[in-house]
Scaffold this motif. Sequence first.
Motif, PDB file in Angstrom:
ATOM      1  N   CYS A  53       0.814  -1.211   0.000  1.00 39.35           N
ATOM      2  CA  CYS A  53       0.000   0.000   0.000  1.00 39.35           C
ATOM      3  C   CYS A  53       0.851   1.266   0.000  1.00 39.35           C
ATOM      4  O   CYS A  53       0.359   2.350  -0.320  1.00 39.35           O
ATOM      5  CB  CYS A  53      -0.932   0.009   1.211  1.00 39.35           C
ATOM      6  N   ASP A  54       2.119   1.139   0.383  1.00 35.41           N
ATOM      7  CA  ASP A  54       3.015   2.300   0.375  1.00 35.41           C
ATOM      8  C   ASP A  54       3.610   2.559  -1.009  1.00 35.41           C
ATOM      9  O   ASP A  54       4.266   3.581  -1.207  1.00 35.41           O
ATOM     10  CB  ASP A  54       4.157   2.087   1.380  1.00 35.41           C
ATOM     11  N   ASN A  55       3.399   1.622  -1.951  1.00 36.61           N
ATOM     12  CA  ASN A  55       3.927   1.777  -3.304  1.00 36.61           C
ATOM     13  C   ASN A  55       2.801   2.291  -4.205  1.00 36.61           C
ATOM     14  O   ASN A  55       1.860   1.567  -4.509  1.00 36.61           O
ATOM     15  CB  ASN A  55       4.464   0.437  -3.823  1.00 36.61           C
ATOM     16  N   ARG A  56       2.904   3.536  -4.629  1.00 34.78           N
ATOM     17  CA  ARG A  56       1.829   4.150  -5.404  1.00 34.78           C
ATOM     18  C   ARG A  56       1.577   3.437  -6.725  1.00 34.78           C
ATOM     19  O   ARG A  56       0.431   3.282  -7.168  1.00 34.78           O
ATOM     20  CB  ARG A  56       2.151   5.625  -5.670  1.00 34.78           C
ATOM     21  N   SER A  57       2.657   2.965  -7.362  1.00 33.56           N
ATOM     22  CA  SER A  57       2.515   2.262  -8.630  1.00 33.56           C
ATOM     23  C   SER A  57       1.698   0.987  -8.468  1.00 33.56           C
ATOM     24  O   SER A  57       0.822   0.677  -9.293  1.00 33.56           O
ATOM     25  CB  SER A  57       3.899   1.932  -9.209  1.00 33.56           C
ATOM     26  N   LEU A  58       1.945   0.244  -7.387  1.00 32.69           N
ATOM     27  CA  LEU A  58       1.176  -0.976  -7.124  1.00 32.69           C
ATOM     28  C   LEU A  58      -0.268  -0.646  -6.778  1.00 32.69           C
ATOM     29  O   LEU A  58      -1.196  -1.354  -7.189  1.00 32.69           O
ATOM     30  CB  LEU A  58       1.829  -1.767  -5.994  1.00 32.69           C
ATOM     31  N   GLN A  59      -0.460   0.406  -6.004  1.00 39.94           N
ATOM     32  CA  GLN A  59      -1.822   0.812  -5.646  1.00 39.94           C
ATOM     33  C   GLN A  59      -2.679   1.058  -6.879  1.00 39.94           C
ATOM     34  O   GLN A  59      -3.831   0.624  -6.956  1.00 39.94           O
ATOM     35  CB  GLN A  59      -1.773   2.090  -4.802  1.00 39.94           C
ATOM     36  N   GLU A  60      -2.112   1.751  -7.845  1.00 36.20           N
ATOM     37  CA  GLU A  60      -2.882   2.162  -9.015  1.00 36.20           C
ATOM     38  C   GLU A  60      -3.192   1.018  -9.968  1.00 36.20           C
ATOM     39  O   GLU A  60      -4.192   1.063 -10.690  1.00 36.20           O
ATOM     40  CB  GLU A  60      -2.120   3.273  -9.751  1.00 36.20           C
TER      41      GLU A  60
END
Length: 287
Positions: free
Chosen positions: A122-129
């Motif tokens: 959840c701290d990785n914006r790329s993974l979140q998106e």
Amino acid sequence: LHMIIKLMKQFLYTCYWVLIAIIGMMAGVNRYVDPANLYNGLEREISDILCDGHNVTDVPKLSNRSLKAQMIRCCEGQIDTVVLGSSRPLLLGSDNLQIRTLNLAVPGGTLYDVIGMYQRVCDNRSLQESMERVIIGVEPWFFYHEKGVNRGKFFESDIDKWTKLVSPYYFQESIRQLREPSDPGETEFTITCDKQNINMTYHADGSIEYSEKYRTITPEIVEQRVREDITTAQHKSFRNKSIDPELRQDFELFLKELNEQAFNEKKVEVVLLLIPFHPMVYKESVV
């Protein structure tokens, strides 16, 4: 009386410096030998190679939790599915799922490994998106209190890593490795494009392929090893185990959070994966 107090102070002062010297020697040996390769940056180096799309084999000892945490750090690609859990879901990858996958399962993983690893995702914006799905390999020991306490070490790479510098157990491992003919702190590994190799292979998506010896094991040997395993004290200790209420509650709260969570107004699909054991395990476990 004054003389006794003075002698006691001198004794305590001497003990203090002797203790400091012992701790310093232990830390020095543990840092130099480093039997688990905790301090040489091996996980970061390998994670960078995996994130560049290469596979790695002939890997020496390392912290799988730290490796997967480093993979989250450097992951910038589009990932549809994240896999969490223990060693059994480690074979799930982009090839057999036919979707873009990041496998973050770790050997010996517990419920708190799953929760902690997802928090890092959840701290990785790329993974979140890009993440659309989370597959969680659920294991029985997730809900056994003793197992969770003993094996729940997700933050080993951040905190426990440094406590091992003064760990008597790690010191014993260091001395044992010093006595072995192999070189201490071996960090050599092989970068490859092959999915399968003689030794275990880490794939670019975080999944693994077991060694050739493991892949070609015969059914007879499998059955023999299962028979040996179900007679161990560790396996027998799982019989008559009851679900720990606290662990169950933590799991339910985690699932509730996942079901309510949405990134960019997009819900994340949650898949609970129950991988079966060998039939003999169930037969022996039923009482």
